[in-house]
Scaffold this motif. Structure first.
Motif, PDB file in Angstrom:
ATOM      1  N   LEU A   1       1.985   0.707  31.880  1.00 24.98           N
ATOM      2  CA  LEU A   1       2.510   1.964  32.400  1.00 24.98           C
ATOM      3  C   LEU A   1       4.025   1.895  32.553  1.00 24.98           C
ATOM      4  CD1 LEU A   1      -0.050   2.643  35.263  1.00 24.98           C
ATOM      5  CD2 LEU A   1      -0.017   3.685  33.009  1.00 24.98           C
ATOM      6  N   LEU A   2       4.628   3.071  32.684  1.00 29.34           N
ATOM      7  CA  LEU A   2       6.038   3.179  33.032  1.00 29.34           C
ATOM      8  C   LEU A   2       6.132   3.759  34.434  1.00 29.34           C
ATOM      9  CD1 LEU A   2       7.637   4.592  29.765  1.00 29.34           C
ATOM     10  CD2 LEU A   2       7.511   2.226  30.545  1.00 29.34           C
ATOM     11  N   ARG A   3       6.848   3.079  35.303  1.00 25.52           N
ATOM     12  CA  ARG A   3       7.062   3.565  36.663  1.00 25.52           C
ATOM     13  C   ARG A   3       8.412   4.268  36.679  1.00 25.52           C
ATOM     14  NH1 ARG A   3       7.279  -0.970  40.855  1.00 25.52           N
ATOM     15  NH2 ARG A   3       9.347  -1.192  39.990  1.00 25.52           N
ATOM     16  N   PRO A   4       8.447   5.528  37.142  1.00 28.69           N
ATOM     17  CA  PRO A   4       9.726   6.249  37.130  1.00 28.69           C
ATOM     18  C   PRO A   4      10.752   5.566  38.015  1.00 28.69           C
ATOM     19  CG  PRO A   4       8.078   7.442  38.400  1.00 28.69           C
ATOM     20  CD  PRO A   4       7.378   6.288  37.767  1.00 28.69           C
ATOM     21  N   LEU A   5      12.021   5.731  37.677  1.00 26.43           N
ATOM     22  CA  LEU A   5      13.085   5.133  38.464  1.00 26.43           C
ATOM     23  C   LEU A   5      13.280   5.875  39.779  1.00 26.43           C
ATOM     24  CD1 LEU A   5      15.689   4.329  35.692  1.00 26.43           C
ATOM     25  CD2 LEU A   5      13.944   2.851  36.679  1.00 26.43           C
ATOM     26  N   GLY A   6      12.889   7.121  39.821  1.00 28.75           N
ATOM     27  CA  GLY A   6      12.965   7.909  41.044  1.00 28.75           C
ATOM     28  C   GLY A   6      11.560   8.146  41.570  1.00 28.75           C
ATOM     29  N   PRO A   7      11.409   9.153  42.414  1.00 28.15           N
ATOM     30  CA  PRO A   7      10.073   9.459  42.914  1.00 28.15           C
ATOM     31  C   PRO A   7       9.186   9.986  41.787  1.00 28.15           C
ATOM     32  CG  PRO A   7      11.673  11.057  43.709  1.00 28.15           C
ATOM     33  CD  PRO A   7      12.436  10.011  42.974  1.00 28.15           C
ATOM     34  N   GLY A   8       7.910   9.766  41.904  1.00 24.44           N
ATOM     35  CA  GLY A   8       6.972  10.243  40.896  1.00 24.44           C
ATOM     36  C   GLY A   8       5.881   9.227  40.624  1.00 24.44           C
TER      37      GLY A   8
END
Length: 106
Positions: free
Chosen positions: A49-56
């Motif tokens: 997965l990709l974890r967003p750099l900001g909220p999300g």
């Protein structure tokens, strides 16, 4: 401040010139910041997965859509992440040092 310096040095690494690999699929390592061209989102690789750099919420990205971000965009994203971290996790008042008692100006 040390994290910021590391982030800037990593983005300005001469072994990774901007634009050279930005147009080819990239097989990233865990923890690396990448660009998902299908969503135009930047995220940190966590497993599949990709974890967003900001909220999300993390999202799944097609490996063929993963690219190294351009240097300027990478620096902006890392700066935004550091700013968000500072806003959401302010320093604890217990960690802020006060001058020792009795040593005031006199």
């Amino acid at each position: 401040m040390l994290r910021l310096n590391r982030a800037i040095r990593a983005a300005l690494d001469p072994r990774n010139p901007p634009g050279i690999l930005a147009d080819r699929p990239h097989r990233p390592l865990t923890g690396e910041t990448v660009l998902d061209t299908a969503t135009d989102g930047m995220g940190e690789v966590v497993g599949y997965l990709l974890r967003p750099l900001g909220p999300g919420e993390p999202w799944a990205a097609d490996p063929d859509d993963i690219r190294r971000p351009e240097r300027d965009r990478l620096i902006r994203a890392r700066m935004a992440r550091l700013d968000l971290d500072r806003r959401t996790h302010p320093p604890s008042s217990a960690l802020v040092s006060a001058p020792p008692r009795g040593l005031g100006r006199g």
